[in-house]
Scaffold this active site. Structure first.
Site, PDB file in Angstrom:
ATOM      1  N   GLY A 193      11.942   1.598  -3.929  1.00 38.75           N
ATOM      2  CA  GLY A 193      12.405   0.303  -3.176  1.00 38.75           C
ATOM      3  C   GLY A 193      13.417  -0.598  -3.723  1.00 38.75           C
ATOM      4  O   GLY A 193      13.965  -1.189  -3.282  1.00 38.75           O
ATOM      5  N   ASP A 201      10.986  -4.506  -6.318  1.00 39.65           N
ATOM      6  CA  ASP A 201      11.493  -5.217  -5.100  1.00 39.65           C
ATOM      7  C   ASP A 201      10.292  -6.173  -4.389  1.00 39.65           C
ATOM      8  O   ASP A 201      10.709  -7.437  -4.132  1.00 39.65           O
ATOM      9  CB  ASP A 201      11.844  -4.299  -3.910  1.00 39.65           C
ATOM     10  CG  ASP A 201      10.921  -3.240  -3.566  1.00 39.65           C
ATOM     11  OD1 ASP A 201       9.822  -3.245  -4.201  1.00 39.65           O
ATOM     12  OD2 ASP A 201      10.999  -2.416  -2.639  1.00 39.65           O
ATOM     13  N   ASP A 235       2.873  -7.086  -3.680  1.00 38.84           N
ATOM     14  CA  ASP A 235       1.770  -7.168  -2.504  1.00 38.84           C
ATOM     15  C   ASP A 235       0.555  -7.372  -2.898  1.00 38.84           C
ATOM     16  O   ASP A 235       0.117  -8.365  -3.504  1.00 38.84           O
ATOM     17  CB  ASP A 235       2.257  -5.890  -1.672  1.00 38.84           C
ATOM     18  CG  ASP A 235       1.905  -5.865  -0.232  1.00 38.84           C
ATOM     19  OD1 ASP A 235       0.928  -6.782   0.058  1.00 38.84           O
ATOM     20  OD2 ASP A 235       2.350  -5.457   0.635  1.00 38.84           O
ATOM     21  N   THR A 237       0.557  -2.066  -8.061  1.00 36.98           N
ATOM     22  CA  THR A 237       1.931  -1.291  -8.470  1.00 36.98           C
ATOM     23  C   THR A 237       2.223  -1.753  -9.784  1.00 36.98           C
ATOM     24  O   THR A 237       2.534  -1.348 -10.914  1.00 36.98           O
ATOM     25  CB  THR A 237       2.993  -1.208  -7.521  1.00 36.98           C
ATOM     26  OG1 THR A 237       2.584  -0.375  -6.490  1.00 36.98           O
ATOM     27  CG2 THR A 237       4.250  -0.320  -8.184  1.00 36.98           C
TER      28      THR A 237
HETATM   29  C1  PRP Z   1       6.122  -0.761  -2.612  1.00 40.49           C
HETATM   30  C2  PRP Z   1       7.025  -1.649  -3.588  1.00 40.49           C
HETATM   31  C3  PRP Z   1       6.057  -1.769  -4.354  1.00 40.49           C
HETATM   32  C4  PRP Z   1       4.762  -1.872  -4.090  1.00 40.49           C
HETATM   33  C5  PRP Z   1       4.126  -3.144  -3.844  1.00 40.49           C
HETATM   34  O1  PRP Z   1       6.403   0.617  -3.039  1.00 40.49           O
HETATM   35  O2  PRP Z   1       8.219  -0.959  -3.765  1.00 40.49           O
HETATM   36  O3  PRP Z   1       6.505  -0.902  -5.397  1.00 40.49           O
HETATM   37  O4  PRP Z   1       4.876  -0.883  -2.774  1.00 40.49           O
HETATM   38  O5  PRP Z   1       2.622  -2.904  -3.483  1.00 40.49           O
HETATM   39  P1  PRP Z   1       1.405  -3.360  -4.332  1.00 40.49           P
HETATM   40  O6  PRP Z   1       1.582  -4.507  -4.939  1.00 40.49           O
HETATM   41  O7  PRP Z   1       0.609  -3.390  -3.192  1.00 40.49           O
HETATM   42  O8  PRP Z   1       1.138  -2.180  -5.218  1.00 40.49           O
HETATM   43  P2  PRP Z   1       5.785   1.849  -2.297  1.00 40.49           P
HETATM   44  O9  PRP Z   1       4.564   2.579  -2.917  1.00 40.49           O
HETATM   45  O10 PRP Z   1       5.729   1.697  -0.789  1.00 40.49           O
HETATM   46  O11 PRP Z   1       7.092   2.905  -2.747  1.00 40.49           O
HETATM   47  P3  PRP Z   1       8.669   2.913  -2.483  1.00 40.49           P
HETATM   48  O12 PRP Z   1       9.163   1.745  -3.202  1.00 40.49           O
HETATM   49  O13 PRP Z   1       9.260   4.069  -2.710  1.00 40.49           O
HETATM   50  O14 PRP Z   1       8.989   2.547  -0.952  1.00 40.49           O
END
Ligand code: PRP
Length: 172
Positions: A35, A94, A97, A101
């Site tokens: 992302g 990016d 949430d 991560t």
């Molecule tokens: C999204 C974003 C963050 C993560 C945040 O990645 O890019 O890395 O989620 O969420 P969290 O705070 O609940 O962990 P995603 O796993 O959707 O993958 P992507 O970046 O490949 O779209």
């Protein structure tokens, strides 16, 4: 539309200024894919303009779950190529949430011997946080709404939108 391209560009420049004031010398930017590739490309160039010239590496992490909700399990899909031992590292992502991560990435890098780990997030969805972690640099704090564009996806699409928008459900 939540943030247009000009607003994002101004904020990214300001973030780079803050980071360049705080961090001097050697820096490794660790970009969390997928992302953040758009944000990171702009941030890295803004850092360069601000007088900081970081090395850059990439790690792909994914949090698995159904639809727009992350399920709580973070997995390492593709690893860094650099050794982080003894380095000052800036995690670039990016959106934060739940925080899982970011927490996973931070602990992983510290576990590998990074000397210091700072975190820079374009968007902070604070209402969804369920692990204790606060990013060091935040572009925009946002409400609990599903956002796309500027790297963020909806079912793997719309990452190329130049602005950040809110997904509005439509009635059939
Ligand atoms: C999204 C974003 C963050 C993560 C945040 O990645 O890019 O890395 O989620 O969420 P969290 O705070 O609940 O962990 P995603 O796993 O959707 O993958 P992507 O970046 O490949 O779209």
């Amino acid at each position: 539309m939540l943030f247009d391209a000009a607003e994002i560009a101004r904020r990214v420049d300001a973030l780079a200024g803050e980071i360049a004031r705080d961090i001097r010398g050697d820096l490794l930017a660790v970009v969390i894919l997928k992302g953040s590739f758009v944000f990171a490309a702009d941030l890295i160039r803004a850092l360069e303009r601000a007088g900081l010239s970081p090395q850059v590496d990439f790690i792909t992490l994914a949090s698995y779950g159904a639809g727009s909700e992350s399920a709580g399990r973070v997995s390492l899909v593709r690893d860094l190529s650099e050794d982080v031992r003894g380095r000052t590292v800036l995690i670039v992502d990016d959106i934060v949430d739940t925080g899982r991560t970011l927490k996973f990435a931070r602990e992983e890098l510290l576990g590998r011997g990074a000397a210091a780990v700072r975190t820079c997030l374009l968007l902070d969805k604070r209402a969804k946080r369920n692990v204790a972690i606060e990013p060091d640099y935040v572009g925009f704090a946002i409400e609990d709404r599903f956002v796309v564009g500027y790297g963020l996806d909806l079912a793997h699409r719309y990452r190329g939108l130049p602005y950040i928008g809110v997904v509005v459900p439509t009635t059939p």
